[in-house]
Scaffold this active site. Structure first.
Site, PDB file in Angstrom:
ATOM      1  CB  CYS A   1      -2.346  -0.267  13.179  1.00 30.20           C
ATOM      2  SG  CYS A   1      -3.286   0.244  11.732  1.00 30.20           S
TER       3      CYS A   1
ATOM      4  CG  ASN B   1      -5.051  -2.736   8.786  1.00 34.22           C
ATOM      5  OD1 ASN B   1      -5.430  -2.708   9.956  1.00 34.22           O
ATOM      6  ND2 ASN B   1      -3.974  -2.088   8.362  1.00 34.22           N
TER       7      ASN B   1
ATOM      8  CG  HIS C   1      -1.830  -4.494  13.043  1.00 34.63           C
ATOM      9  ND1 HIS C   1      -3.209  -4.419  13.063  1.00 34.63           N
ATOM     10  CD2 HIS C   1      -1.418  -3.643  12.062  1.00 34.63           C
ATOM     11  CE1 HIS C   1      -3.603  -3.566  12.133  1.00 34.63           C
ATOM     12  NE2 HIS C   1      -2.540  -3.084  11.515  1.00 34.63           N
TER      13      HIS C   1
HETATM   14  C1  LIG Z   1      -0.227  -1.199  -0.104  1.00 32.00           C
HETATM   15  C2  LIG Z   1       0.588  -2.371  -0.639  1.00 32.00           C
HETATM   16  C3  LIG Z   1      -0.249  -3.640  -0.580  1.00 32.00           C
HETATM   17  C4  LIG Z   1       0.939  -2.102  -2.081  1.00 32.00           C
HETATM   18  O1  LIG Z   1       1.715  -3.168  -2.579  1.00 32.00           O
HETATM   19  P1  LIG Z   1       3.027  -2.867  -3.412  1.00 32.00           P
HETATM   20  O2  LIG Z   1       3.552  -4.156  -3.834  1.00 32.00           O
HETATM   21  O3  LIG Z   1       3.890  -1.975  -2.586  1.00 32.00           O
HETATM   22  O4  LIG Z   1       2.408  -2.126  -4.630  1.00 32.00           O
HETATM   23  P2  LIG Z   1       2.790  -0.698  -5.195  1.00 32.00           P
HETATM   24  O5  LIG Z   1       2.295   0.373  -4.288  1.00 32.00           O
HETATM   25  O6  LIG Z   1       4.239  -0.736  -5.538  1.00 32.00           O
HETATM   26  O7  LIG Z   1       1.916  -0.685  -6.494  1.00 32.00           O
HETATM   27  C5  LIG Z   1       2.169  -1.572  -7.562  1.00 32.00           C
HETATM   28  C6  LIG Z   1       1.172  -1.292  -8.665  1.00 32.00           C
HETATM   29  O8  LIG Z   1      -0.120  -1.744  -8.263  1.00 32.00           O
HETATM   30  C7  LIG Z   1      -1.067  -0.691  -8.468  1.00 32.00           C
HETATM   31  N1  LIG Z   1      -2.121  -0.798  -7.466  1.00 32.00           N
HETATM   32  C8  LIG Z   1      -2.209  -0.182  -6.273  1.00 32.00           C
HETATM   33  N2  LIG Z   1      -3.341  -0.543  -5.648  1.00 32.00           N
HETATM   34  C9  LIG Z   1      -3.968  -1.411  -6.463  1.00 32.00           C
HETATM   35  C10 LIG Z   1      -5.177  -2.131  -6.377  1.00 32.00           C
HETATM   36  N3  LIG Z   1      -5.977  -2.060  -5.309  1.00 32.00           N
HETATM   37  N4  LIG Z   1      -5.514  -2.949  -7.381  1.00 32.00           N
HETATM   38  C11 LIG Z   1      -4.734  -3.072  -8.481  1.00 32.00           C
HETATM   39  N5  LIG Z   1      -3.575  -2.394  -8.639  1.00 32.00           N
HETATM   40  C12 LIG Z   1      -3.198  -1.579  -7.630  1.00 32.00           C
HETATM   41  C13 LIG Z   1      -0.268   0.560  -8.306  1.00 32.00           C
HETATM   42  O9  LIG Z   1      -0.905   1.630  -8.952  1.00 32.00           O
HETATM   43  C14 LIG Z   1       1.030   0.186  -8.994  1.00 32.00           C
HETATM   44  O10 LIG Z   1       0.857   0.300 -10.381  1.00 32.00           O
HETATM   45  P3  LIG Z   1       2.023   0.958 -11.276  1.00 32.00           P
HETATM   46  O11 LIG Z   1       3.209   0.048 -11.060  1.00 32.00           O
HETATM   47  O12 LIG Z   1       1.425   0.904 -12.628  1.00 32.00           O
HETATM   48  O13 LIG Z   1       2.204   2.319 -10.712  1.00 32.00           O
HETATM   49  C15 LIG Z   1       1.881  -2.561   0.159  1.00 32.00           C
HETATM   50  O14 LIG Z   1       2.756  -1.490  -0.087  1.00 32.00           O
HETATM   51  C16 LIG Z   1       1.630  -2.662   1.620  1.00 32.00           C
HETATM   52  O15 LIG Z   1       1.039  -3.598   2.079  1.00 32.00           O
HETATM   53  N6  LIG Z   1       2.132  -1.701   2.384  1.00 32.00           N
HETATM   54  C17 LIG Z   1       1.930  -1.675   3.802  1.00 32.00           C
HETATM   55  C18 LIG Z   1       0.579  -1.136   4.041  1.00 32.00           C
HETATM   56  C19 LIG Z   1       0.105  -1.397   5.408  1.00 32.00           C
HETATM   57  O16 LIG Z   1       0.148  -2.506   5.867  1.00 32.00           O
HETATM   58  N7  LIG Z   1      -0.392  -0.363   6.048  1.00 32.00           N
HETATM   59  C20 LIG Z   1      -1.002  -0.429   7.304  1.00 32.00           C
HETATM   60  C21 LIG Z   1       0.009  -0.470   8.375  1.00 32.00           C
HETATM   61  S1  LIG Z   1      -0.853  -0.456   9.873  1.00 32.00           S
END
Ligand SMILES: CC(C)(COP(=O)(O)OP(=O)(O)OC[C@H]1O[C@@H](n2cnc3c(N)ncnc32)[C@H](O)[C@@H]1OP(=O)(O)O)[C@@H](O)C(=O)NCCC(=O)NCCS
Length: 323
Positions: A113, A280, A250
């Site tokens: 990214c 993204n 980004h």
């Molecule tokens: C991926 C991201 C959105 C997840 O959000 P989060 O608040 O951390 O969520 P979590 O991973 O803690 O998951 C919370 C719950 O949502 C659930 N969940 C995950 N994806 C889901 C989806 N698409 N739809 C519904 N529920 C979802 C998980 O299973 C979890 O459930 P549980 O609590 O029963 O286990 C977040 O971590 C993020 O943005 N991270 C950075 C990712 C990124 O930008 N990457 C690229 C960098 S270049």
């Protein structure tokens, strides 16, 4: 001194839009969850006839038109991509060929990214030391091809697209009033390589593989890394952060973007956000966002623009330029 000045910009998106509602029919997710956690409302997904090279070519042609130039005027093509059409040759030479160019040099850059920030920095170095006069810097991605469409934690986050800048050598005074790239700061730390990666490759599995991510771990590091390199950029040119006209980050997640802006005291009115529309798009996200904000008249000649990104590796970096 020689500066690398933005002469043109362009972008290209696949024909097909996939909304969050449509994602609900593919995996166990909801529009509400995706919007609340990421800010994403839709993404573009490449069709069979669309690849990183074809999207990159369209973005490059748009940037050349915008600059009033032709492929004959270009002597360097750098393509930032993690989703090349082939393992080799580089997507950059594929695009070079599509543009009908037989002169100059073309190569790919792989910093996930952060790829576009790495590519602009590299093109700037080539231009400043006289190895190139006009460069096409392209970010082109088809992440849809490396997503695990059964993994709801990743497949809702990414999209496809391409964007491009034409950078041209010009004279500057050596001050922060110059147009062009003023400073660049690249970083990486491979100890985080397993937090965001693709579980395949030519030399390991002989397969293409799928994207894997520990989302919470990435999130935890993102704001600190991003804000560090933004502060570095402003310190290097001895300008206060308040001098910024546009932060073009980004586009991974609106919460990361808002968190970074808030930590630095940059008002959201100065931040270009396109993640809601594009998802993204990895190395394509910054040039796509630049094309949106320059086309609609927000980014104007003379504006101080900060590009920043963080991604797999981890890699991260910033480029401060005057448009
Ligand atoms: C991926 C991201 C959105 C997840 O959000 P989060 O608040 O951390 O969520 P979590 O991973 O803690 O998951 C919370 C719950 O949502 C659930 N969940 C995950 N994806 C889901 C989806 N698409 N739809 C519904 N529920 C979802 C998980 O299973 C979890 O459930 P549980 O609590 O029963 O286990 C977040 O971590 C993020 O943005 N991270 C950075 C990712 C990124 O930008 N990457 C690229 C960098 S270049």
């Amino acid at each position: 001194m020689i500066r690398s000045i933005v002469r043109g910009f362009g972008s290209a998106l696949p024909k097909r839009v996939v909304t969050n509602r449509e994602m609900e029919s593919m995996v166990d997710t909801t529009d509400e969850w995706i919007v609340q956690r990421t800010g994403i409302r839709q993404r573009y997904i490449a069709g069979e006839d669309e690849t990183s090279a074809s999207l990159g070519e369209s973005a490059a042609r748009a940037a050349l038109d915008n600059a009033g130039l032709t492929p004959d005027d270009i002597d360097l093509i750098i393509v930032a991509t993690s989703t090349p059409d082939n393992t080799f040759p580089a997507t950059a030479v594929n695009i070079q060929n599509r543009l009908g160019m037989k002169h100059g040099a073309a190569f790919d850059m792989q910093a996930v990214c952060t790829g576009f920030v790495y590519a602009v920095t590299t093109a700037d170095a080539y231009i400043r030391c006289g190895l190139a006069r006009r460069a096409l810097v392209i970010g082109a991605e088809t992440f849809s091809r490396i997503l695990d469409w059964n993994d709801r934690t990743t497949c809702v986050l990414f999209g496809d697209g391409a964007g491009a800048l034409v950078l041209e050598a010009g004279e500057g005074e050596g001050t922060s009033d110059d147009r062009g790239v003023l400073t660049a700061h690249l970083r990486s730390d491979g100890s985080h390589k397993d937090k965001l990666y693709v579980d395949g490759g030519p030399s390991s599995t002989g397969t293409v593989g799928h994207l894997r991510m520990e989302g919470r771990e990435v999130f935890k590091h993102a704001v600190g890394m991003i804000t560090d390199v933004i502060v570095d950029a402003f310190e290097a040119v001895k300008l206060p952060l308040e001098a910024i006209d546009w932060l073009v980050p980004h586009q991974a997640n609106v919460r990361i973007i808002e968190g970074s802006a808030k930590k630095l005291g940059i008002p959201m009115e100065k931040v270009v956000v396109t993640v809601d529309q594009h998802g993204n798009t990895s190395a394509a996200s910054i040039p796509l966002a630049l094309a949106v904000a320059a086309s609609d008249g927000r980014i104007k000649k003379g504006d101080l623009v900060l590009l920043e990104a963080m991604g797999g590796g981890f890699t991260w970096g910033s480029v401060l330029l005057r448009w």
